[in-house]
Design an enzyme around this catalytic site. Structure first.
Site, PDB file in Angstrom:
ATOM      1  N   VAL A   1       0.870  -1.172   0.000  1.00 47.04           N
ATOM      2  CA  VAL A   1       0.000   0.000   0.000  1.00 47.04           C
ATOM      3  C   VAL A   1       0.913   1.230   0.000  1.00 47.04           C
ATOM      4  O   VAL A   1       1.929   1.240   0.688  1.00 47.04           O
ATOM      5  CB  VAL A   1      -0.899   0.029   1.263  1.00 47.04           C
ATOM      6  N   CYS A   2       0.557   2.244  -0.799  1.00 46.39           N
ATOM      7  CA  CYS A   2       1.235   3.548  -0.754  1.00 46.39           C
ATOM      8  C   CYS A   2       2.721   3.375  -1.102  1.00 46.39           C
ATOM      9  O   CYS A   2       3.051   2.657  -2.049  1.00 46.39           O
ATOM     10  CB  CYS A   2       1.012   4.139   0.638  1.00 46.39           C
ATOM     11  N   THR A   3       3.619   3.976  -0.345  1.00 47.73           N
ATOM     12  CA  THR A   3       5.049   3.852  -0.635  1.00 47.73           C
ATOM     13  C   THR A   3       5.616   2.502  -0.217  1.00 47.73           C
ATOM     14  O   THR A   3       6.825   2.291  -0.346  1.00 47.73           O
ATOM     15  CB  THR A   3       5.847   4.984   0.046  1.00 47.73           C
TER      16      THR A   3
END
Lengths: 226, 226
Positions: free
Chosen positions: B100-102
């Site tokens: 998820v995300c970075t």
């Protein structure tokens, strides 16, 4: 900008996403303090995550926003008079009294929804309706005066943005929404009873109905003792 | 149904909603075990919430699903060779490797995105693009073989449902979606750069750009040491 204090009262059996999602949005408000507190303080396990370092609710002086999460533990929490007293005390001085999911049943039990419209997790709306003075509203986020309530679990994201907009303005709310990339694309149309297909709805109703008798017993006990 | 083990490796500076949202969905999979683990074990504070009782990553034998969250700490985490080694070890035997995300930048640093398309938080997509062999994809959830990656923070909800559908079937995924009432209604159209108005986009870009120099330094250091 003045400091804004958010208080999230948690209890055994809280659904953690009910409060972690609002917490993440609230924590991005400039000069915000977001306090997750329980009656006993210390640690609390919720659905497999253990939250530590919680202050005792009685030690929290006041807040600008009270945000009560829900969960299967709601129906025990309403029988804890000390917990309800703390919720009532914090709500009395709050600018906004809010809830996610069955957290609105805690608000109702604390006498904070008398004469108000409120949201709840779709399965438990008729339980909320048993509390005198409450008008149940099926919207995802319901605002009635300074009381803002959300539907089940993930409605906490939409509720949080609505609360941030009220407190800090729409520009700030939009910026936090963009920072957290909240442009949802659920893979299925299944998140509300009206959207879900018959078998999905039956499966969830059947699973949740296993709790009906216990919930009825708890709510009966609460209402008998008022 | 066999037991399904999900492992979420966390590190200092993880954005908690990146993993609490998937955790809540994963925890509703029948016979699921969802383990949040860190390199050191014990407690970890993320954005004001303290998570306790975390096992050490090295003590986690294996998992079916690895789900790596993101956060500002990502850029320190990629310089922690022991952390990356644990991520690589767990990924090697996992049925699905997700982020998820970075968190996708952690996967890239661990060498797990070589030759693959992957998502990332919109602001950090060009950082992900610096890792050799990665094709950045702007979709909210990107599947490339057994690697499923999500965009920023709240994309974790959509990613989690997609992963549950793969593992446990679409019917189960729909039921969990309905149980968690995931029928989002964001109050604003602001959750993606393409949707946000100019001032909102400028405000977020300006706020995040304060980290650009540090992030560049960390990524340069990582790439120089490969």
């Amino acid at each position: 900008m003045t400091r804004t204090t958010f208080v999230i009262p948690v209890y055994p059996g809280t659904t953690h996403l009910d409060f972690t999602a609002p917490h993440q949005f609230f924590a991005r408000v400039p000069d915000a303090e977001v306090i997750v507190a329980s009656r006993a303080g210390g640690t609390l396990e919720c659905d497999g995550l253990t939250f530590a370092g919680l202050p005792r609710l009685a030690d929290v002086a006041a807040c600008d926003v009270l945000c009560v999460p829900g969960g299967f533990g709601t129906f025990d929490a309403i029988l804890d008079a000390d917990f309800l007293a703390e919720v009532r005390r914090l709500a009395a001085a709050a600018r906004f009294v809010t809830s996610v999911c069955t957290g609105s049943i805690v608000l109702a039990a604390a006498g904070l929804l008398d004469g108000r419209r409120a949201a709840c997790h779709w399965y438990w709306r008729d339980v909320l309706a048993r509390f005198p003075g409450v008008t149940v509203d099926a919207a995802r986020v319901v605002r009635d005066g300074h009381v803002i309530t959300g539907g089940g679990v993930t409605a906490g994201l939409d509720l949080a943005i609505a609360v941030v907009a009220e407190l800090a303005g729409e520009d700030r709310a939009r910026a936090i929404q963009l920072g957290l990339e909240y442009a949802p694309e659920p893979p299925f149309e299944a998140g509300r009873p009206e959207l879900a297909d018959g078998p999905t709805l039956d499966a969830v109703r059947t699973a949740l109905s296993a709790r009906d008798a216990t919930v009825r017993e708890r709510v009966d006990a609460f209402l008998a003792g008022r």
